[in-house]
Write an enzyme that holds these catalytic residues in place. Sequence first.
Site, PDB file in Angstrom:
ATOM      1  N   HIS A 122      38.846  18.762  29.908  1.00  0.00           N
ATOM      2  CA  HIS A 122      39.803  18.613  31.003  1.00  0.00           C
ATOM      3  C   HIS A 122      39.377  19.394  32.252  1.00  0.00           C
ATOM      4  O   HIS A 122      38.815  20.478  32.170  1.00  0.00           O
ATOM      5  CB  HIS A 122      41.192  19.066  30.562  1.00  0.00           C
ATOM      6  CG  HIS A 122      41.240  20.507  30.117  1.00  0.00           C
ATOM      7  ND1 HIS A 122      41.442  21.564  30.983  1.00  0.00           N
ATOM      8  CD2 HIS A 122      41.105  21.066  28.894  1.00  0.00           C
ATOM      9  CE1 HIS A 122      41.443  22.697  30.318  1.00  0.00           C
ATOM     10  NE2 HIS A 122      41.238  22.431  29.043  1.00  0.00           N
ATOM     11  N   ASP A 123      39.636  18.795  33.402  1.00  0.00           N
ATOM     12  CA  ASP A 123      39.413  19.408  34.717  1.00  0.00           C
ATOM     13  C   ASP A 123      37.946  19.670  35.030  1.00  0.00           C
ATOM     14  O   ASP A 123      37.637  20.385  35.982  1.00  0.00           O
ATOM     15  CB  ASP A 123      40.204  20.726  34.854  1.00  0.00           C
ATOM     16  CG  ASP A 123      41.688  20.534  34.629  1.00  0.00           C
ATOM     17  OD1 ASP A 123      42.311  19.808  35.420  1.00  0.00           O
ATOM     18  OD2 ASP A 123      42.229  21.083  33.645  1.00  0.00           O
ATOM     19  N   GLY A 140      36.614  22.792  29.212  1.00  0.00           N
ATOM     20  CA  GLY A 140      37.422  22.550  30.394  1.00  0.00           C
ATOM     21  C   GLY A 140      36.961  23.341  31.606  1.00  0.00           C
ATOM     22  O   GLY A 140      36.348  24.400  31.484  1.00  0.00           O
TER      23      GLY A 140
END
Length: 266
Positions: A122-123, A140
């Site tokens: 994520h991100d 992430g």
Amino acid sequence: MGEGLHPTAVVEDGARLGEGVRIGPFCHVGADVELGDGVELKSHVVVAGRTSIGTRTTVFPFASLGHQAQDLKYRGEEASLTIGSDCMIREGVTMNAGTEGGGGETIVGNRCAFLANSHVGHDSRLGDGVVLSNNVMIAGHVSVGNHVIMGGGAAVIQFTRVGDNAFVGGLAGLENDLIPFGMVMGNRAKLNGLNLVGLKRHGYPREEIHALRAAYRELFESGEGTLRQRAEALSGAHEAGTLVRRVTDFILADSDRRFCTPDPDA
């Protein structure tokens, strides 16, 4: 739905499909998904959430794209995954949407290759021409530059930056920032010189490569001052946009991590 949709595939109402999209057996495409022209989902592919896939990207069986972040802090906030054009996403690849704490979006560039069972957390933000070999794990909030190659089983810890044209060896465990054009090996990963093969493949001028090699020695083999001080001195001696300045700018930028350096005992 069009001729490119297999009768066993599920495409939820609201999904936006470009021209020439092909969706194979047992795929599931969510309501907020956008597939660009010429995208192909081979079979058993799941694309969920607010996910956009760029033109001509091909996704192989059992890939899972756009599901919520593997983050215990995630509380259902709106998030997205954006994948560029002309990517190859092989079997079992996973890519997660972003989180509120990381800006809410995961971004993958154009012409990337993700080999079997690799993961993008994520991100994270990946540039163009990135290659993740089998079983590579990107945590992430990781930033990966353009034309980076990672060998099989490599792992990158959260909030790490990897510069343009860097090479991460197979099974390496990268826990610190990796300079542009750098090459690392080992677990935990240590800087092992410059990615000279990648530099030559991309046609950088010979004189710039020579200057970069000299700068590398000054940065990592000189005992005078701190790494930041040495980078500041080199930055003032080279024009913006040169290979040396791309490295020194990377070092002088804000970061949450220390830098990957050579093994002093090697």
